[in-house]
Write a protein that holds these residues in place. Structure first.
Motif, PDB file in Angstrom:
ATOM      1  N   ASN A  67       0.856  -1.184   0.000  1.00 42.79           N
ATOM      2  CA  ASN A  67       0.000   0.000   0.000  1.00 42.79           C
ATOM      3  C   ASN A  67       0.897   1.240   0.000  1.00 42.79           C
ATOM      4  OD1 ASN A  67      -1.581   2.244   0.829  1.00 42.79           O
ATOM      5  ND2 ASN A  67      -3.093   0.861   1.726  1.00 42.79           N
ATOM      6  N   ARG A  68       0.942   1.950  -1.130  1.00 40.92           N
ATOM      7  CA  ARG A  68       1.826   3.117  -1.279  1.00 40.92           C
ATOM      8  C   ARG A  68       1.412   4.284  -0.388  1.00 40.92           C
ATOM      9  NH1 ARG A  68       0.692   1.635  -6.591  1.00 40.92           N
ATOM     10  NH2 ARG A  68       2.363   0.429  -7.493  1.00 40.92           N
ATOM     11  N   GLU A  69       0.133   4.346  -0.007  1.00 34.91           N
ATOM     12  CA  GLU A  69      -0.344   5.454   0.833  1.00 34.91           C
ATOM     13  C   GLU A  69       0.069   5.289   2.286  1.00 34.91           C
ATOM     14  OE1 GLU A  69      -4.512   6.192   0.304  1.00 34.91           O
ATOM     15  OE2 GLU A  69      -4.334   6.115  -1.879  1.00 34.91           O
ATOM     16  N   THR A  70       0.097   4.044   2.780  1.00 35.16           N
ATOM     17  CA  THR A  70       0.406   3.809   4.192  1.00 35.16           C
ATOM     18  C   THR A  70       1.801   3.231   4.409  1.00 35.16           C
ATOM     19  OG1 THR A  70      -0.493   1.567   4.141  1.00 35.16           O
ATOM     20  CG2 THR A  70      -2.036   3.364   4.703  1.00 35.16           C
ATOM     21  N   CYS A  71       2.467   2.833   3.330  1.00 34.18           N
ATOM     22  CA  CYS A  71       3.785   2.176   3.374  1.00 34.18           C
ATOM     23  C   CYS A  71       3.710   0.781   3.995  1.00 34.18           C
ATOM     24  CB  CYS A  71       4.823   3.018   4.110  1.00 34.18           C
ATOM     25  SG  CYS A  71       5.059   4.661   3.416  1.00 34.18           S
ATOM     26  N   CYS A  72       2.502   0.217   4.087  1.00 32.80           N
ATOM     27  CA  CYS A  72       2.325  -1.117   4.662  1.00 32.80           C
ATOM     28  C   CYS A  72       2.550  -2.189   3.601  1.00 32.80           C
ATOM     29  CB  CYS A  72       0.925  -1.289   5.233  1.00 32.80           C
ATOM     30  SG  CYS A  72       0.621  -0.313   6.705  1.00 32.80           S
ATOM     31  N   ALA A  73       3.385  -3.158   3.943  1.00 29.50           N
ATOM     32  CA  ALA A  73       3.605  -4.326   3.099  1.00 29.50           C
ATOM     33  C   ALA A  73       2.847  -5.486   3.725  1.00 29.50           C
ATOM     34  CB  ALA A  73       5.093  -4.641   3.011  1.00 29.50           C
ATOM     35  N   HIS A  74       2.050  -6.151   2.915  1.00 33.26           N
ATOM     36  CA  HIS A  74       1.218  -7.254   3.392  1.00 33.26           C
ATOM     37  C   HIS A  74       1.812  -8.574   2.913  1.00 33.26           C
ATOM     38  CE1 HIS A  74      -2.328  -4.732   4.586  1.00 33.26           C
ATOM     39  NE2 HIS A  74      -1.613  -3.879   3.879  1.00 33.26           N
ATOM     40  N   PHE A  75       2.010  -9.483   3.868  1.00 30.57           N
ATOM     41  CA  PHE A  75       2.570 -10.804   3.606  1.00 30.57           C
ATOM     42  C   PHE A  75       1.699 -11.862   4.266  1.00 30.57           C
ATOM     43  CE2 PHE A  75       6.214  -7.925   3.778  1.00 30.57           C
ATOM     44  CZ  PHE A  75       7.003  -8.325   2.715  1.00 30.57           C
ATOM     45  N   THR A  76       1.920 -13.119   3.883  1.00 28.75           N
ATOM     46  CA  THR A  76       1.410 -14.259   4.632  1.00 28.75           C
ATOM     47  C   THR A  76       2.600 -15.148   4.963  1.00 28.75           C
ATOM     48  OG1 THR A  76       0.959 -15.574   2.659  1.00 28.75           O
ATOM     49  CG2 THR A  76      -0.872 -14.257   3.526  1.00 28.75           C
ATOM     50  N   PHE A  77       2.422 -15.991   5.967  1.00 26.78           N
ATOM     51  CA  PHE A  77       3.429 -16.997   6.293  1.00 26.78           C
ATOM     52  C   PHE A  77       2.712 -18.196   6.868  1.00 26.78           C
ATOM     53  CE2 PHE A  77       2.847 -14.696  10.219  1.00 26.78           C
ATOM     54  CZ  PHE A  77       2.994 -15.636  11.221  1.00 26.78           C
ATOM     55  N   ASP A  78       3.296 -19.367   6.683  1.00 25.08           N
ATOM     56  CA  ASP A  78       2.731 -20.592   7.241  1.00 25.08           C
ATOM     57  C   ASP A  78       3.328 -20.820   8.612  1.00 25.08           C
ATOM     58  OD1 ASP A  78       1.126 -21.200   5.027  1.00 25.08           O
ATOM     59  OD2 ASP A  78       2.800 -22.170   4.007  1.00 25.08           O
ATOM     60  N   GLN A  89      -5.680 -27.921  11.575  1.00 25.70           N
ATOM     61  CA  GLN A  89      -4.962 -27.563  10.354  1.00 25.70           C
ATOM     62  C   GLN A  89      -4.371 -26.160  10.453  1.00 25.70           C
ATOM     63  OE1 GLN A  89      -7.456 -27.881   6.999  1.00 25.70           O
ATOM     64  NE2 GLN A  89      -5.865 -27.476   5.535  1.00 25.70           N
ATOM     65  N   PRO A  90      -3.012 -26.032  10.444  1.00 28.88           N
ATOM     66  CA  PRO A  90      -2.417 -24.698  10.510  1.00 28.88           C
ATOM     67  C   PRO A  90      -2.740 -23.913   9.235  1.00 28.88           C
ATOM     68  CG  PRO A  90      -0.709 -26.403  10.611  1.00 28.88           C
ATOM     69  CD  PRO A  90      -2.028 -27.071  10.405  1.00 28.88           C
ATOM     70  N   ALA A  91      -3.140 -22.700   9.416  1.00 33.37           N
ATOM     71  CA  ALA A  91      -3.503 -21.854   8.279  1.00 33.37           C
ATOM     72  C   ALA A  91      -2.445 -20.780   8.084  1.00 33.37           C
ATOM     73  CB  ALA A  91      -4.856 -21.206   8.534  1.00 33.37           C
ATOM     74  N   ALA A  92      -2.416 -20.229   6.893  1.00 30.78           N
ATOM     75  CA  ALA A  92      -1.516 -19.107   6.622  1.00 30.78           C
ATOM     76  C   ALA A  92      -1.917 -17.935   7.513  1.00 30.78           C
ATOM     77  CB  ALA A  92      -1.583 -18.720   5.149  1.00 30.78           C
ATOM     78  N   GLN A  93      -0.925 -17.290   8.054  1.00 31.08           N
ATOM     79  CA  GLN A  93      -1.131 -16.132   8.923  1.00 31.08           C
ATOM     80  C   GLN A  93      -0.794 -14.867   8.146  1.00 31.08           C
ATOM     81  OE1 GLN A  93      -2.070 -16.563  12.340  1.00 31.08           O
ATOM     82  NE2 GLN A  93      -2.377 -18.627  11.574  1.00 31.08           N
ATOM     83  N   ASP A  94      -1.491 -13.780   8.440  1.00 30.48           N
ATOM     84  CA  ASP A  94      -1.172 -12.494   7.831  1.00 30.48           C
ATOM     85  C   ASP A  94      -0.092 -11.800   8.645  1.00 30.48           C
ATOM     86  OD1 ASP A  94      -2.976 -12.556   5.686  1.00 30.48           O
ATOM     87  OD2 ASP A  94      -4.609 -11.874   6.960  1.00 30.48           O
ATOM     88  N   PHE A  95       0.771 -11.064   7.959  1.00 25.32           N
ATOM     89  CA  PHE A  95       1.801 -10.248   8.597  1.00 25.32           C
ATOM     90  C   PHE A  95       1.871  -8.946   7.825  1.00 25.32           C
ATOM     91  CE2 PHE A  95       6.240  -8.827   9.102  1.00 25.32           C
ATOM     92  CZ  PHE A  95       6.304  -8.773  10.482  1.00 25.32           C
ATOM     93  N   ILE A  96       1.672  -7.844   8.526  1.00 21.87           N
ATOM     94  CA  ILE A  96       1.691  -6.520   7.913  1.00 21.87           C
ATOM     95  C   ILE A  96       2.771  -5.708   8.599  1.00 21.87           C
ATOM     96  CG2 ILE A  96       0.353  -4.436   7.408  1.00 21.87           C
ATOM     97  CD1 ILE A  96      -2.183  -6.250   7.812  1.00 21.87           C
TER      98      ILE A  96
END
Length: 112
Positions: A67-78, A89-96
């Motif tokens: 997000n160029r307006e907030t400088c937030c990079a959004h990722f997922t990780f297992d 069942q482990p699910a992908a987690q969000d990381f911002i």
């Protein structure tokens, strides 16, 4: 490994003046969805670990969007769990994360 020229995080007032500057922000601005990275955050000496199963390497983060307006990079990780630990069942987690807080990115080559 790619280092940031600015290094460290900026205050909210400062970020309004500078925008999303720095090497990590620039790389993430051009990254493709699904690209994978190890992340080194400001003030740390090792790649970020968000699970306890693999402490020798950092967590593999899969890029979602920037997000160029907030400088937030959004990722997922297992979330990896140690052998023998039973979890549903482990699910992908969000990381911002604010891209200005990333000192280095190490791209992981994944065959597509």
């Amino acid at each position: 490994m790619m280092g940031s020229k600015k290094g460290g995080c900026t205050s909210p007032m400062e970020s309004k003046k500078t925008g999303c500057d720095g090497c990590a922000c620039s790389i993430l601005n051009r990254a493709d969805r699904g690209d994978q990275f190890y992340l080194l955050l400001a003030g740390t000496k090792e790649f970020l670990h968000l699970d306890s199963a693999n402490l020798s390497l950092g967590t593999v983060f899969t890029f979602k969007y920037f997000n160029r307006e907030t400088c937030c990079a959004h990722f997922t990780f297992d979330m990896q769990v140690p052998i023998g630990v039973q979890v549903p069942q482990p699910a992908a987690q969000d990381f911002i994360v604010d891209c200005r807080c990333i000192c280095a990115l190490s791209p992981i080559d994944v065959p597509r």
